[in-house]
Write a protein that holds these residues in place. Structure first.
Motif: not given
Length: 348
Positions: A67-70, A93-96, A225-227
């Motif tokens: 995971l990647l977060d802020r 892979l991460p979507a959106d 980072y909204k996503y």
């Protein structure tokens, strides 16, 4: 009323994050292994590298999420160093919206040989919503970072919808990058390459990190980072090769047998059918290769094999005839666990 809506939004976000972190026993989509190899549980060949709680193992131990977060990205590393080998994982892979996000699957010895390191990279470069992920492969030998050997491609599928197998073969004779059972790139060792051919023991890494300063459109689009959290999933983990003592840098006694087995394996040779598939892939999906970039290399590096059908797709500058250009960016390599980046990036 506004306070009530904010509370519902917070509860909804918290529930989504909880569901994300609680790994299901069944993966979203299982992928069939393209080669006859042995898959390892995470604890059998890997360890947590960085990212505190942002590495989440599945209940059966066979899969892992990064995971990647802020606050941080995350990564894992092989427990052993390898002197040649076959390294593979099924990755989703991460979507959106994923602009600025880089997922890397690569071998390196940068933590041991800081100025003369070797590296073999798969780098997955995120994009804005509606735009496809791109893949970059790179080869460094003996610290040859000023002679980056980047190639870039799009894919014939959406890598966020299901798992696909990405593999790196590394022998004393050649290097092959695979997507599923399709070879997309081969580097054949030659005397002219000299020390630029990776030859020192390397570890296997997988990371997700924030590369806002270069990864998407030369840094125009940053990580939003909204996503977050951005989630990459790994399963079908493979480590095959000769392990090396990390202190003495000496191969194990059985290395000769393992190297012979590695070079005789099905994935070590590009059959005529595979070569045809590789040629088709490169003609349709490769949009940059250093071998055709005459602005960087007026004389192509010695390992380059110039294929007329590939070359005709590019201008003399190495850029696609139907558009696209490259920008130089500052090297982002604070620590080997943060992944790797090339010196030239495409706006394509």
């Amino acid at each position: 009323m506004a306070r009530h809506e904010n509370l519902l939004l917070l509860l909804s976000s918290s529930s989504s994050l909880l569901l994300l972190l609680l790994f299901g026993v069944v993966l979203t989509c299982a992928v069939g292994a393209p080669f006859n190899v042995t898959h390892l549980a995470f604890h059998e060949g890997y360890s947590h590298l960085f990212g505190e709680g942002n590495l989440v193992r599945s209940p059966d131990g066979k899969s892992v999420r990064l995971l990647l977060d802020r606050f941080t990205g995350s990564g894992f590393i092989s427990s052993d160093l390898y002197q040649y080998g076959f390294f593979s994982a099924a990755i989703k892979l991460p979507a959106d919206y994923s602009a600025g996000v880089v997922v890397a699957f690569y071998t390196s010895n940068g933590d041991v040989f800081e100025k003369t390191h070797d590296e073999l990279d798969f780098e997955f470069l995120g994009n804005i919503r509606g735009k496809q992920w791109r893949i970059q492969t790179n080869v460094y030998g003996n610290g040859s970072t000023s002679r980056g050997r980047e190639e870039r491609y799009t894919l014939w599928f959406d890598p966020t919808e299901e798992f696909h197998q990405y593999s790196i073969l590394w022998t004393a004779k050649n290097i092959i990058f695979y997507v599923d059972d399709v070879p997309i790139r081969e580097v054949v060792r030659s005397e002219a390459m000299g020390g630029d051919y990776p030859a020192k023991p390397m570890s296997l890494y997988a990371t997700i990190w924030d590369a806002s300063n270069w990864a998407t459109n030369g840094g125009k689009y940053k990580v939003n980072y909204k996503y977050a959290p951005f989630v990459s999933e790994f399963t079908n983990l493979v480590l095959q090769g000769c392990t090396v003592d990390p202190i003495q840098q000496l191969p194990a006694a059985t290395c000769s047998e393992k190297r012979s087995a590695l070079e005789a394996a099905d994935y070590a040779a590009i059959t005529p059918a595979r070569r045809a598939a590789m040629r088709k892939f490169r003609q349709r999906y490769m949009y940059y290769s250093y071998c055709y970039d005459l602005l960087r290399y007026p004389v192509p590096p010695p390992e380059c094999v110039i294929i007329p059908s590939e070359k005709q797709r590019f201008k003399d500058s190495g850029r696609l005839k139907f558009g696209g250009h490259h920008r130089r960016h500052s090297k982002h390599r604070n620590h080997v666990s943060e992944g790797s980046s090339s010196e030239y990036q495409s706006d394509a």
